[in-house]
Design an enzyme around this catalytic site. Sequence first.
Site: not given
Ligand code: NDP
Length: 433
Positions: A114, A154
């Site tokens: 990671k 991510d």
């Molecule tokens: P994105 O950046 O596309 O989206 C993240 C979302 O979560 C956004 O809506 C963001 O809000 C919100 N968010 C981020 N940080 C915070 C916080 N501290 N408090 C509240 N809301 C928050 O990321 P992903 O969708 O790719 O990832 C989301 C989760 O899924 C993570 O935990 C990641 O590790 C996990 N994941 C992702 C994978 C992937 O393929 N993308 C694979 C496996 C797991 P805002 O728009 O306001 O920033």
Amino acid sequence: IKRNPGEAEFHQALREVLESLEPVLEKRPDLKEAGILERIVEPERQILFRVPWVDDQGKVQVNRGFRVEYNSAIGPYKGGLRFHPSVYLGIIKFLGFEQIFKNSLTGLPIGGGKGGSDFDPKGKSEGEIMRFCQSFITELYRYLGADTDVPAGDIGVGGREVGYMFGQYKRITNRYEGVLTGKGLTFGGSLGRTEATGYGLVYFMEEALKAVGKSFSGATVVVSGSGNVAIYATQKATQLGAKVVAMSDSNGYIYDKDGINLDTVRQLKEVERKRLKDYVSIHPAAEYHEGCAGIWTIPCSIALPCATQNELDGEAAEVLVKNGCYAVGEGANMPSTPEAVDVFLQHKIIYGPGKAANAGGVAVSALEMSQNSMRYSWTFEEVDAKLKNIMVNIYHNASKAAQEFGFEGNLVAGANIAGFLKVAEAMKAQGTV
Ligand code: NDP
């Protein structure tokens, strides 16, 4: 804990895994003797570096870059890059550690890693994002390679950022190879990768629900986040007949009792890169609430936390259960606190832990690597069918391992054990390295 001071998320992830491995080591003294636990908790390599870049005002900015190459027993290091101001070594280590087990569960030959940076992409111009990505990869490229370490996206890293990093890698190394996944479709990306984590989560949960005679069809669902994972989890759940009534971003959440209009959310988040708050100006019947934690007070049958770590605590879990929620599937990594997990297990909620339920993203990333090696592309339908098959297998393997080691119905323990055993066997066979 003494060796890794101040890394709370890392300690949390270690504790959860090590507890479920106790009965495994009792049954397998050979693994104890081979020092598997002592070795598996220590990353094989940790890379920390300076990322200097120049902003639009001509001012020099400096961020910190990380790549933790955690475990390569079963394949090249594989795991995403996170760009978010909260990133520090403890976050990357927790994510890298979880990734070892997740990748093993997919059944594909990928090790765990990671990385990321404390860079905040919010409010940055296209030019700033590009210059940052180029600077980041200008240092990291020397540790990467299609057979060595293959990062992906991510939080804060999507197709745009992967494109910039791939371009810079190719320029520096003069190699056109599958060194990153989540690439654009015109330069080696896989169909279905964008959708994979969200779709995979729903496939996993549908299989878990099926085991108790339930399904997404007709269910009311709450999804936190509105990023890559949340959007495609919402899309697939809706396709299976569920009604998703709430989504959130880091500022607040929207509640639309008639069902969220995903086209609007996608336009706001993917195209205009705006805030979710703007949803209510397009759909005035919906509600917007400041603060994202309140989303768990909305009654639902199935909750899918898809935003970030520790976003759902014990209190929120109690409220969910009281309101009739019977299933929780983690799209995010470690979104539920240990107290919340205890509540789910006590109330016999169907609980799909992130390292199993969100493995679809990395699984399709591994399929992207295969396609790159073959210089050939599968259709969307072919990739989607493989993804579904992988998720169904992960559910059954986790469920079976839980039963075998005295954790009947506990998919967290089952996922940890099933993921661990394959890596442990490989580490033992490869000697003390
Ligand atoms: P994105 O950046 O596309 O989206 C993240 C979302 O979560 C956004 O809506 C963001 O809000 C919100 N968010 C981020 N940080 C915070 C916080 N501290 N408090 C509240 N809301 C928050 O990321 P992903 O969708 O790719 O990832 C989301 C989760 O899924 C993570 O935990 C990641 O590790 C996990 N994941 C992702 C994978 C992937 O393929 N993308 C694979 C496996 C797991 P805002 O728009 O306001 O920033």
